[in-house]
Motif scaffolding. Structure first.
Motif, PDB file in Angstrom:
ATOM      1  N   GLU A   1       0.902  -1.210  -0.003  1.00  0.00           N
ATOM      2  CA  GLU A   1      -0.038  -0.034  -0.037  1.00  0.00           C
ATOM      3  C   GLU A   1       0.961   1.086   0.187  1.00  0.00           C
ATOM      4  OE1 GLU A   1      -2.870  -0.258   3.106  1.00  0.00           O
ATOM      5  OE2 GLU A   1      -2.804  -2.240   2.844  1.00  0.00           O
TER       6      GLU A   1
ATOM      7  N   THR B   1       1.580   4.479   2.660  1.00  0.00           N
ATOM      8  CA  THR B   1       1.292   4.345   4.142  1.00  0.00           C
ATOM      9  C   THR B   1       2.537   3.903   4.856  1.00  0.00           C
ATOM     10  OG1 THR B   1      -0.740   3.259   3.141  1.00  0.00           O
ATOM     11  CG2 THR B   1      -0.145   2.643   5.339  1.00  0.00           C
ATOM     12  N   THR B   2       2.579   4.841   5.912  1.00  0.00           N
ATOM     13  CA  THR B   2       3.760   4.647   6.833  1.00  0.00           C
ATOM     14  C   THR B   2       3.555   3.397   7.792  1.00  0.00           C
ATOM     15  OG1 THR B   2       4.115   6.899   7.086  1.00  0.00           O
ATOM     16  CG2 THR B   2       4.994   5.716   8.648  1.00  0.00           C
TER      17      THR B   2
ATOM     18  N   THR C   1       3.740   0.769  10.632  1.00  0.00           N
ATOM     19  CA  THR C   1       3.758   0.758  11.988  1.00  0.00           C
ATOM     20  C   THR C   1       4.131  -0.555  12.661  1.00  0.00           C
ATOM     21  OG1 THR C   1       1.376   0.517  12.102  1.00  0.00           O
ATOM     22  CG2 THR C   1       2.198   2.628  12.087  1.00  0.00           C
TER      23      THR C   1
ATOM     24  N   VAL D   1       1.289  -2.392   7.075  1.00  0.00           N
ATOM     25  CA  VAL D   1       1.347  -1.257   6.217  1.00  0.00           C
ATOM     26  C   VAL D   1      -0.291  -0.995   5.992  1.00  0.00           C
ATOM     27  CG1 VAL D   1       1.847  -0.651   4.106  1.00  0.00           C
ATOM     28  CG2 VAL D   1       3.577  -2.133   5.211  1.00  0.00           C
ATOM     29  N   GLY D   2      -0.602   0.068   6.389  1.00  0.00           N
ATOM     30  CA  GLY D   2      -2.249   0.399   6.502  1.00  0.00           C
ATOM     31  C   GLY D   2      -2.921  -0.811   7.559  1.00  0.00           C
TER      32      GLY D   2
END
Length: 112
Positions: A3, A6-7, A9, A23-24
């Motif tokens: 994606e 998208t950062t 996490t 990712v997302g």
């Protein structure tokens, strides 16, 4: 599938004994561990093929090890990827313990 924009996490999922990178809304990878006293024994890291080549494994492991430090725990790198990461990132050397036959026997029992 990646994606874009998208950062990623990283989240600790204690109930599953792992850190996950998302990712997302998609879980892109994980690094699994078991706790042995004050040691967090990392034994497996993976990133989904759809997210390969994006540096997610490095980000995942770096954030996981930073969290281990924040919790006052020590790292035992049974996982080959974590061991390789630690060779390049000596800033974690002060909280890294060696992989010993005792740790391997304990881990084998833990994982069944």
């Amino acid at each position: 599938m990646s994606e874009t924009g998208t950062t990623p996490t990283v989240r600790r999922a204690d109930d599953r004994h792992r850190y996950e990178i998302h990712v997302g809304a998609t879980r892109a990878g994980l690094t699994a561990y078991r706790d042995r006293g004050t040691q967090r024994v990392f034994f497996h890291t993976e990133v989904d093929d759809a997210f390969a080549g994006q540096g997610l494994a490095g980000k995942l492991v770096e954030e996981a090890l930073t969290d281990v430090r924040a919790q006052g725990l020590r790292i035992v790198p049974v996982c080959p990827y974590v061991a390789k990461f630690l060779k390049k990132h000596t800033e974690f050397a002060d909280i890294t313990d060696p992989v010993t036959p005792d740790v391997l026997a304990w881990l084998e029992k833990e994982l069944g």
